[in-house]
Write an enzyme that holds these catalytic residues in place. Sequence first.
Site, PDB file in Angstrom:
ATOM      1  N   TRP A 168       0.817  -1.220   0.000  1.00  0.00           N
ATOM      2  CA  TRP A 168       0.000   0.000   0.000  1.00  0.00           C
ATOM      3  C   TRP A 168       0.846   1.263   0.000  1.00  0.00           C
ATOM      4  CZ3 TRP A 168      -4.506  -0.839   4.090  1.00  0.00           C
ATOM      5  CH2 TRP A 168      -5.334  -1.867   3.645  1.00  0.00           C
ATOM      6  N   LYS A 169       2.138   1.133   0.262  1.00  0.00           N
ATOM      7  CA  LYS A 169       3.003   2.312   0.429  1.00  0.00           C
ATOM      8  C   LYS A 169       2.368   3.252   1.478  1.00  0.00           C
ATOM      9  CE  LYS A 169       4.376   1.776  -4.322  1.00  0.00           C
ATOM     10  NZ  LYS A 169       5.344   2.203  -5.294  1.00  0.00           N
TER      11      LYS A 169
ATOM     12  N   HIS B  86      12.880  -2.269  -0.425  1.00  0.00           N
ATOM     13  CA  HIS B  86      12.102  -1.684  -1.526  1.00  0.00           C
ATOM     14  C   HIS B  86      12.928  -0.548  -2.135  1.00  0.00           C
ATOM     15  CE1 HIS B  86       8.988   0.427  -3.738  1.00  0.00           C
ATOM     16  NE2 HIS B  86       8.280  -0.694  -3.687  1.00  0.00           N
TER      17      HIS B  86
ATOM     18  N   GLU C 270      12.191   2.302  -3.010  1.00  0.00           N
ATOM     19  CA  GLU C 270      11.946   3.629  -2.420  1.00  0.00           C
ATOM     20  C   GLU C 270      12.741   3.795  -1.127  1.00  0.00           C
ATOM     21  OE1 GLU C 270       7.671   3.357  -2.529  1.00  0.00           O
ATOM     22  OE2 GLU C 270       7.762   3.400  -4.715  1.00  0.00           O
TER      23      GLU C 270
ATOM     24  N   GLY D 230       5.491   2.037 -10.380  1.00  0.00           N
ATOM     25  CA  GLY D 230       4.634   3.224 -10.354  1.00  0.00           C
ATOM     26  C   GLY D 230       4.694   4.059 -11.622  1.00  0.00           C
TER      27      GLY D 230
ATOM     28  N   SER E 294       4.313  -2.101 -11.865  1.00  0.00           N
ATOM     29  CA  SER E 294       3.144  -1.826 -12.708  1.00  0.00           C
ATOM     30  C   SER E 294       2.415  -3.097 -13.146  1.00  0.00           C
ATOM     31  CB  SER E 294       3.543  -0.972 -13.915  1.00  0.00           C
ATOM     32  OG  SER E 294       4.047   0.277 -13.479  1.00  0.00           O
TER      33      SER E 294
ATOM     34  N   GLY F 217       1.873  -2.600  -6.196  1.00  0.00           N
ATOM     35  CA  GLY F 217       1.745  -1.293  -5.550  1.00  0.00           C
ATOM     36  C   GLY F 217       0.389  -0.683  -5.847  1.00  0.00           C
ATOM     37  N   GLY F 218       0.352   0.201  -6.837  1.00  0.00           N
ATOM     38  CA  GLY F 218      -0.855   0.964  -7.155  1.00  0.00           C
ATOM     39  C   GLY F 218      -2.122   0.120  -7.254  1.00  0.00           C
TER      40      GLY F 218
HETATM   41  C1  PEP Z   1       5.760  -1.514  -5.579  1.00  0.00           C
HETATM   42  O1  PEP Z   1       5.577  -0.487  -4.961  1.00  0.00           O
HETATM   43  O2  PEP Z   1       6.384  -2.447  -5.055  1.00  0.00           O
HETATM   44  C2  PEP Z   1       5.208  -1.624  -6.929  1.00  0.00           C
HETATM   45  C3  PEP Z   1       5.459  -2.689  -7.647  1.00  0.00           C
HETATM   46  O3  PEP Z   1       4.435  -0.575  -7.350  1.00  0.00           O
HETATM   47  P1  PEP Z   1       3.530  -0.508  -8.680  1.00  0.00           P
HETATM   48  O4  PEP Z   1       2.772  -1.816  -8.773  1.00  0.00           O
HETATM   49  O5  PEP Z   1       2.626   0.659  -8.472  1.00  0.00           O
HETATM   50  O6  PEP Z   1       4.464  -0.334  -9.839  1.00  0.00           O
END
Ligand code: PEP
Length: 249
Positions: A10-11, A94, A96, A172, A211, A232-233
């Site tokens: 969920w970040k 991660h 980030e 993302g 993604s 993620g998203g």
């Molecule tokens: C993530 O944050 O680990 C990720 C894969 O994000 P997203 O699916 O939004 O690219």
Amino acid sequence: MRRKFVAGNWKMHGSLKSNADLLREVRSGAAGLDIDIAVCVPYPYLAQVADLLEGSNIAWGAQDVSEHAQGAYTGEVSAAMLVDFGCKYVIVGHSERRTYYGDTDAIVAAKAEAALKAGLIPIVCVGETLEERERNVTAEVVTRQLNAVAERCGVKALADMVIAYEPVWAIGTGRTATPEQAQEVHALIRARVARDDASVAAGLCILYGGSMKPGNARELMAQPDIDGGLIGGASLVAADFVAICAAAR
Ligand code: PEP
């Protein structure tokens, strides 16, 4: 045959209200799916999410953990504290965290070790930046990141971890690795582990993240070395997350 695993990240998103709405839908949509599922949520919501998921087939986890067991580390959360809440998984390394918070390979390895020692399953993220891919050093970067963990924890310990290959340029951005690009790196990771321990390599769960959406999930997860996804998203949209889980079967 390895089990498929889909984990949401969920970040820094959520609220008491939106979490309850999201998990109500995910819980009913994912009921009965024969795969492993987890959501990794911000610390303040761990207790709420534990309550909301009680009795479901969805586990939950955190998004980071301290490498220290306890002490004067203001703002940090230890692995034992997460276990106290019934937490099962924790994401470490991660991109980030690596990019914005200075998590080096050594720190990521120490966090994975701390998580393991406390009884958590670390989801260890590895992956190259766009610049690294363009310089053709993807294999080198991913191997270096993986080696740091394998050397600190021992290759056998990888049997109790999950690896997530997350190309930084795909996170993302809406730009997904093609199934072939992802498979190539997943195979490389498995081969690297197999050099030290073939049976750990054969059982190793390697997720793809970057993604992943309902439209590309099935093809990605159909690759021989892709065992699921770190999402993620799309994990914030109940219908999308459930569709990705369903595509993993
Ligand atoms: C993530 O944050 O680990 C990720 C894969 O994000 P997203 O699916 O939004 O690219």
